[in-house]
Design a protein around this motif. Structure first.
Motif, short mmCIF file in Angstrom:
data_model
loop_
_atom_site.label_atom_id
_atom_site.label_comp_id
_atom_site.label_asym_id
_atom_site.label_seq_id
_atom_site.Cartn_x
_atom_site.Cartn_y
_atom_site.Cartn_z
N GLY A 141 0.82 -1.20 0.00
CA GLY A 141 0.00 0.00 0.00
C GLY A 141 0.85 1.25 0.00
N ILE A 142 0.18 2.39 -0.15
CA ILE A 142 0.84 3.70 -0.20
C ILE A 142 0.14 4.65 0.75
CG2 ILE A 142 1.44 5.68 -1.65
CD1 ILE A 142 1.26 3.79 -4.09
N VAL A 143 0.91 5.36 1.57
CA VAL A 143 0.40 6.42 2.42
C VAL A 143 0.98 7.73 1.88
CG1 VAL A 143 0.33 7.39 4.75
CG2 VAL A 143 0.26 4.90 4.42
N ALA A 144 0.11 8.59 1.35
CA ALA A 144 0.55 9.82 0.69
C ALA A 144 -0.03 11.02 1.43
CB ALA A 144 0.12 9.81 -0.77
N PRO A 167 -3.86 -0.42 -2.47
CA PRO A 167 -4.62 0.53 -1.66
C PRO A 167 -3.81 1.79 -1.38
CG PRO A 167 -3.91 -1.33 -0.32
CD PRO A 167 -3.53 -1.65 -1.72
N ILE A 168 -4.48 2.93 -1.45
CA ILE A 168 -3.80 4.22 -1.28
C ILE A 168 -4.54 5.04 -0.22
CG2 ILE A 168 -3.11 6.37 -2.41
CD1 ILE A 168 -3.18 4.82 -5.08
N PHE A 169 -3.80 5.54 0.75
CA PHE A 169 -4.32 6.47 1.76
C PHE A 169 -3.80 7.86 1.41
CE2 PHE A 169 -4.17 8.96 5.59
CZ PHE A 169 -5.25 8.57 6.37
N MET A 170 -4.68 8.79 1.13
CA MET A 170 -4.29 10.17 0.85
C MET A 170 -4.92 11.10 1.88
SD MET A 170 -4.33 10.80 -3.30
CE MET A 170 -3.48 12.40 -3.13
N GLU A 199 -8.40 6.01 -0.37
CA GLU A 199 -9.12 6.45 0.82
C GLU A 199 -8.66 7.88 1.12
OE1 GLU A 199 -9.31 5.40 5.54
OE2 GLU A 199 -9.63 3.74 4.15
N TRP A 200 -9.57 8.82 1.04
CA TRP A 200 -9.24 10.25 1.12
C TRP A 200 -9.65 10.82 2.48
CZ3 TRP A 200 -6.76 14.18 -1.23
CH2 TRP A 200 -7.14 15.49 -0.92
N HIS A 201 -8.76 11.63 3.06
CA HIS A 201 -9.06 12.32 4.32
C HIS A 201 -8.60 13.78 4.21
CE1 HIS A 201 -10.04 8.72 6.81
NE2 HIS A 201 -9.26 8.12 5.91
N TRP A 220 -6.21 2.63 9.03
CA TRP A 220 -6.03 2.14 7.66
C TRP A 220 -4.94 1.08 7.59
CZ3 TRP A 220 -1.97 2.25 4.14
CH2 TRP A 220 -2.29 2.00 2.80
N LEU A 221 -3.82 1.33 8.28
CA LEU A 221 -2.72 0.38 8.26
C LEU A 221 -3.13 -0.96 8.87
CD1 LEU A 221 0.51 2.42 9.13
CD2 LEU A 221 0.10 1.06 7.07
N GLN A 222 -3.82 -0.90 10.01
CA GLN A 222 -4.24 -2.16 10.65
C GLN A 222 -5.09 -2.99 9.69
OE1 GLN A 222 -3.23 -3.15 13.59
NE2 GLN A 222 -2.83 -1.39 14.89
N ARG A 223 -6.01 -2.33 9.00
CA ARG A 223 -6.87 -3.05 8.04
C ARG A 223 -6.07 -3.54 6.84
NH1 ARG A 223 -9.85 0.53 5.68
NH2 ARG A 223 -9.44 2.41 6.90
#
Length: 231
Positions: A141-144, A167-170, A199-201, A220-223
């Protein structure tokens, strides 16, 4: 456990438990270094059942054009405040090679590619997106954070099908004046148009990180760690 590496890019490493099965390579922003996000390891509170190695590399030092050539740690040069303008493609691709080497080293240490995550803040987040979408093996995954999609004009031709479902967390601050949120929203739009899972925040903050954001990253990371372990 905390050690400093001497091979590859100099980096700080922290393992949340012995024999890690996951790795998170976390890239700092312009002018910072690998120490910048070390505190987040404890703040994320990852389960002891998910032993993880965090790798915080230090970017090389280079002159930054927008800062009158002042030398600082950076993954690539910044020419202007318009991030859609001329970009330092050679610098971006040079850092891509260096970070890809770190990914390969984690695999040599026994961590599966699908359990390796890229994370970053500001230009570190931009680089995480750039590398993660192009990597030839399926990553976790990517955390941006507070960033944008660099070299957006070429990414559609360069993305690798192996990471089509990555999966991408932005996340971005609505009051960010360094990288306006409009840049991140446009980047998210390009990713969604290419069918990426984003997933946008959005948070009421400037160019920074806040407590709620860290909690959301942890969730998000746990999931996502669970999902990568089942692939």
């Amino acid at each position: 456990m905390m050690t400093k590496t001497t091979q590859f890019l100099s980096a700080i490493e922290i393992e949340t438990a012995p024999n890690p099965i996951y790795a998170i390579i976390w890239l700092h922003g312009l002018g910072a270094d690998g120490n910048d996000f070390v505190p987040i390891v404890n703040e994320l509170g990852l389960s002891a059942e998910k032993p993880t190695r965090f790798v915080f590399p230090h970017a090389p030092e280079r002159p930054i054009s927008i800062n009158n050539g002042y030398i600082m740690r950076a993954w690539y040069d910044i020419f202007s405040s318009d991030f859609n303008d001329h970009q330092d493609e050679s610098g971006i691709r040079s850092s891509q090679i260096a970070i890809t080497a770190l990914i390969e080293r984690e695999m040599q240490r026994g961590i599966s590619a699908k359990n390796i995550f890229l994370a970053g803040f500001s230009q570190g987040g931009a680089l995480a997106l750039h590398i993660g979408l192009r990597h030839s093996l399926r990553l976790g995954g990517i955390v941006a954070l507070s960033c944008y999609l660099p070299l957006a004009k070429t990414f559609a031709a360069e993305i690798n099908a192996m990471n089509a479902a990555i999966p991408i967390f932005m996340a971005h601050g609505s009051f960010d004046t360094v990288i306006p949120i409009s840049n991140a929203v446009a980047s998210r739009g390009k990713l969604l148009a290419a069918d990426y899972r984003v997933e946008w925040h959005e948070y009421p903050m400037a160019h920074s990180v806040c407590g709620q954001e860290i909690a959301d990253i942890s969730n998000w990371l746990q999931r996502t760690l669970d999902d990568s372990g089942r692939i």
